[in-house]
Write a protein that holds these residues in place. Structure first.
Motif, mmCIF file in Angstrom:
data_model
loop_
_atom_site.group_PDB
_atom_site.id
_atom_site.type_symbol
_atom_site.label_atom_id
_atom_site.label_comp_id
_atom_site.label_asym_id
_atom_site.label_seq_id
_atom_site.Cartn_x
_atom_site.Cartn_y
_atom_site.Cartn_z
ATOM 1 N N THR A 73 15.221 -0.029 -18.372
ATOM 2 C CA THR A 73 14.028 0.398 -17.660
ATOM 3 C C THR A 73 13.976 -0.272 -16.303
ATOM 4 O OG1 THR A 73 12.783 0.717 -19.714
ATOM 5 C CG2 THR A 73 11.506 0.476 -17.687
ATOM 6 N N ARG A 74 13.827 0.524 -15.252
ATOM 7 C CA ARG A 74 13.668 0.017 -13.892
ATOM 8 C C ARG A 74 12.400 0.620 -13.289
ATOM 9 N NH1 ARG A 74 19.558 0.706 -10.969
ATOM 10 N NH2 ARG A 74 20.887 0.136 -12.759
ATOM 11 N N GLY A 75 12.032 0.129 -12.109
ATOM 12 C CA GLY A 75 10.834 0.611 -11.443
ATOM 13 C C GLY A 75 11.128 1.147 -10.052
ATOM 14 N N LEU A 76 10.265 2.059 -9.593
ATOM 15 C CA LEU A 76 10.302 2.597 -8.235
ATOM 16 C C LEU A 76 8.878 2.561 -7.703
ATOM 17 C CD1 LEU A 76 11.521 4.177 -5.805
ATOM 18 C CD2 LEU A 76 11.048 6.279 -7.102
ATOM 19 N N VAL A 77 8.640 1.801 -6.615
ATOM 20 C CA VAL A 77 7.303 1.673 -6.064
ATOM 21 C C VAL A 77 7.343 1.956 -4.558
ATOM 22 C CG1 VAL A 77 6.287 0.097 -7.738
ATOM 23 C CG2 VAL A 77 7.717 -0.822 -5.929
ATOM 24 N N ALA A 78 6.256 2.525 -4.058
ATOM 25 C CA ALA A 78 6.188 2.851 -2.624
ATOM 26 C C ALA A 78 4.780 2.580 -2.117
ATOM 27 C CB ALA A 78 6.562 4.314 -2.387
ATOM 28 N N CYS A 79 4.713 1.937 -0.948
ATOM 29 C CA CYS A 79 3.446 1.799 -0.238
ATOM 30 C C CYS A 79 3.751 1.939 1.245
ATOM 31 C CB CYS A 79 2.747 0.475 -0.567
ATOM 32 S SG CYS A 79 3.576 -1.001 0.034
ATOM 33 N N GLY A 91 6.144 -1.104 1.750
ATOM 34 C CA GLY A 91 7.013 -1.447 0.630
ATOM 35 C C GLY A 91 6.927 -2.904 0.251
ATOM 36 N N VAL A 92 6.101 -3.675 0.948
ATOM 37 C CA VAL A 92 6.024 -5.122 0.707
ATOM 38 C C VAL A 92 4.958 -5.473 -0.332
ATOM 39 C CG1 VAL A 92 5.553 -7.358 1.777
ATOM 40 C CG2 VAL A 92 6.879 -5.649 3.009
ATOM 41 N N GLY A 93 3.739 -4.943 -0.150
ATOM 42 C CA GLY A 93 2.654 -5.286 -1.067
ATOM 43 C C GLY A 93 2.970 -4.946 -2.511
ATOM 44 N N VAL A 94 3.494 -3.752 -2.741
ATOM 45 C CA VAL A 94 3.814 -3.351 -4.118
ATOM 46 C C VAL A 94 4.882 -4.253 -4.719
ATOM 47 C CG1 VAL A 94 3.076 -0.939 -4.062
ATOM 48 C CG2 VAL A 94 5.307 -1.558 -3.123
ATOM 49 N N ALA A 95 5.858 -4.670 -3.905
ATOM 50 C CA ALA A 95 6.924 -5.555 -4.410
ATOM 51 C C ALA A 95 6.361 -6.921 -4.772
ATOM 52 C CB ALA A 95 8.036 -5.691 -3.376
ATOM 53 N N ILE A 96 5.451 -7.451 -3.936
ATOM 54 C CA ILE A 96 4.860 -8.759 -4.217
ATOM 55 C C ILE A 96 4.128 -8.740 -5.552
ATOM 56 C CG2 ILE A 96 3.028 -10.340 -3.494
ATOM 57 C CD1 ILE A 96 3.850 -9.768 -0.598
ATOM 58 N N PHE A 97 3.352 -7.706 -5.804
ATOM 59 C CA PHE A 97 2.594 -7.658 -7.056
ATOM 60 C C PHE A 97 3.492 -7.390 -8.260
ATOM 61 C CE2 PHE A 97 -0.970 -7.536 -4.209
ATOM 62 C CZ PHE A 97 -1.954 -8.215 -4.914
ATOM 63 N N ALA A 98 4.526 -6.580 -8.090
ATOM 64 C CA ALA A 98 5.453 -6.341 -9.198
ATOM 65 C C ALA A 98 6.161 -7.630 -9.595
ATOM 66 C CB ALA A 98 6.475 -5.269 -8.814
ATOM 67 N N ASN A 99 6.461 -8.473 -8.622
ATOM 68 C CA ASN A 99 7.211 -9.698 -8.882
ATOM 69 C C ASN A 99 6.389 -10.787 -9.556
ATOM 70 O OD1 ASN A 99 9.923 -9.289 -8.107
ATOM 71 N ND2 ASN A 99 9.365 -9.376 -5.946
ATOM 72 N N LYS A 100 5.124 -10.519 -9.856
ATOM 73 C CA LYS A 100 4.310 -11.492 -10.576
ATOM 74 C C LYS A 100 4.778 -11.661 -12.020
ATOM 75 C CE LYS A 100 -0.133 -11.098 -10.383
ATOM 76 N NZ LYS A 100 -1.478 -10.462 -10.399
ATOM 77 N N ASN A 117 20.514 -8.357 -8.990
ATOM 78 C CA ASN A 117 20.255 -7.505 -10.151
ATOM 79 C C ASN A 117 18.861 -6.881 -10.061
ATOM 80 O OD1 ASN A 117 21.095 -6.242 -12.469
ATOM 81 N ND2 ASN A 117 20.528 -7.912 -13.833
ATOM 82 N N CYS A 118 18.497 -6.461 -8.853
ATOM 83 C CA CYS A 118 17.178 -5.877 -8.585
ATOM 84 C C CYS A 118 16.883 -4.740 -9.566
ATOM 85 C CB CYS A 118 17.149 -5.356 -7.154
ATOM 86 S SG CYS A 118 15.766 -4.288 -6.755
ATOM 87 N N ASN A 119 15.726 -4.818 -10.231
ATOM 88 C CA ASN A 119 15.374 -3.769 -11.187
ATOM 89 C C ASN A 119 14.112 -2.994 -10.802
ATOM 90 O OD1 ASN A 119 13.564 -5.798 -11.738
ATOM 91 N ND2 ASN A 119 14.159 -6.074 -13.883
ATOM 92 N N VAL A 120 13.514 -3.328 -9.655
ATOM 93 C CA VAL A 120 12.396 -2.545 -9.117
ATOM 94 C C VAL A 120 12.668 -2.311 -7.629
ATOM 95 C CG1 VAL A 120 9.930 -2.455 -8.632
ATOM 96 C CG2 VAL A 120 10.730 -3.419 -10.795
ATOM 97 N N LEU A 121 12.807 -1.049 -7.261
ATOM 98 C CA LEU A 121 13.056 -0.684 -5.869
ATOM 99 C C LEU A 121 11.730 -0.389 -5.185
ATOM 100 C CD1 LEU A 121 14.910 0.196 -3.496
ATOM 101 C CD2 LEU A 121 14.916 2.485 -4.515
ATOM 102 N N ALA A 122 11.460 -1.070 -4.061
ATOM 103 C CA ALA A 122 10.258 -0.827 -3.278
ATOM 104 C C ALA A 122 10.652 -0.188 -1.950
ATOM 105 C CB ALA A 122 9.503 -2.134 -3.032
#
Length: 314
Positions: free
Chosen positions: A68-74, A77-86, A109-114
């Protein structure tokens, strides 16, 4: 996909600034017959947090035959990555080029692309996604000159990700008994900033900064309690996440006020004039979309006079 022998599932979501780009990439994933869970559009912090939580839970509990990986966009691309990395086991990276996506997969081994809805075209985003899907961990990448990694670096990559989860925990915690174990309540960002060297910002009394990347610029910033940033603006928009303390930002261009505490995020567009008051010692992470610069629109005396007037009126 080439990057895994397991079946791939992607959890996707975006805020309003990234929703169109997210929809384009979701269509690309479905055309590849990849299982996609599209969470739709919400606030950047809600989307980043929810996708981070789901990817983290999947890594800990899901069927080992499914990755399972993630794809986030704002907007950036920074804010969504910061919160995902919590969340533990989540390695979200903001990628603006296919090369950055290849590096992020190979090295981290990035598993969420922002991705950035404001700065990335659909064609480039499609290439970024393709690189994210098809680059295996530890594979040759631009950072290695497209040559295989030496065995010692491959070994480092294997050990670095588990070590990340220990940041912020007491040293030798496994040797301590529950009775004398010391709790460490610092967040990950606070732990990272703890030993950095800060340089005073002459144009802003009470402020100091530690730049960690230039153009686009990322930095940790500190201000002493009671400090005031007079009205000013920047050539580029910037994202701010507060990691300690409390501040108020007045966007003078838009007539808006924002009270920010620990964990709060704010994006200020390029050119918007803003004034800031620090109510206590405060630290925050900031990212400009380009190089760092600052242009004063009022002096400190005028800023303090305006704040005193506001306080009396309230």
């Amino acid at each position: 996909m080439a990057s895994t022998d397991r079946r791939l599932r992607i959890i996707a979501g975006a805020d309003s600034f990234g929703s169109d780009l997210k929809d384009t990439l979701v269509a690309q994933l479905r055309a590849l017959n990849i299982d996609v869970q599209d969470l739709g559009t919400d606030k950047y912090y809600s989307v980043g947090e929810e996708i981070g939580r789901r990817v983290s839970q999947a890594a800990a509990t899901s069927d080992p035959s499914i990755e399972t990986r993630g794809l986030v966009a704002c907007g950036t691309g920074v804010g969504v990555a910061i919160f995902a990395n919590k969340f533990p086991g989540v390695y979200a990276a903001t990628c603006l080029t296919p090369g950055e996506a290849i590096n992020a997969r190979s090295i981290n081994n990035c598993n969420v692309l922002a991705v950035s809805g404001m700065n990335t075209s659909p064609d480039v985003a499609s290439q970024i996604l393709d690189s994210f899907l098809n680059t295996p961990f530890k594979s040759p990448c631009p950072a290695s000159g497209s040559n295989p990694w030496p065995s010692d670096l491959e070994s480092f990559f294997d050990s670095s990700l588990p070590e990340m989860s220990k940041i912020g925990t007491p040293k030798n915690a496994e040797k301590e008994t529950p009775k004398n174990a010391e709790k460490d309540t610092a967040c990950m960002l606070c732990s990272l900033v703890k030993n950095r060297e800060f340089t005073g910002v002459e144009i802003m009394p009470g402020g100091s900064m530690s730049i960690v990347r230039e153009t686009p610029t990322s930095a940790f910033v500190k201000f002493k309690g009671g400090s005031v940033e007079p009205g000013h603006h920047h050539t580029f928009g910037h994202d701010v996440v507060v990691v300690q303390g409390r501040k108020t930002v007045w966007n003078l261009s838009k007539g808006e006020k924002y009270d920010l505490g620990v964990g709060d995020y704010l994006f200020t567009p390029a050119g918007d004039v803003h004034r800031v008051k620090y109510w206590e010692d405060t630290e925050f992470f900031i990212k400009w979309e380009g190089q760092w610069d600052i242009f004063l629109d009022e002096d400190l005396a005028a800023a303090n006079a305006a704040l005193d007037k506001q306080q009396k009126e309230n």
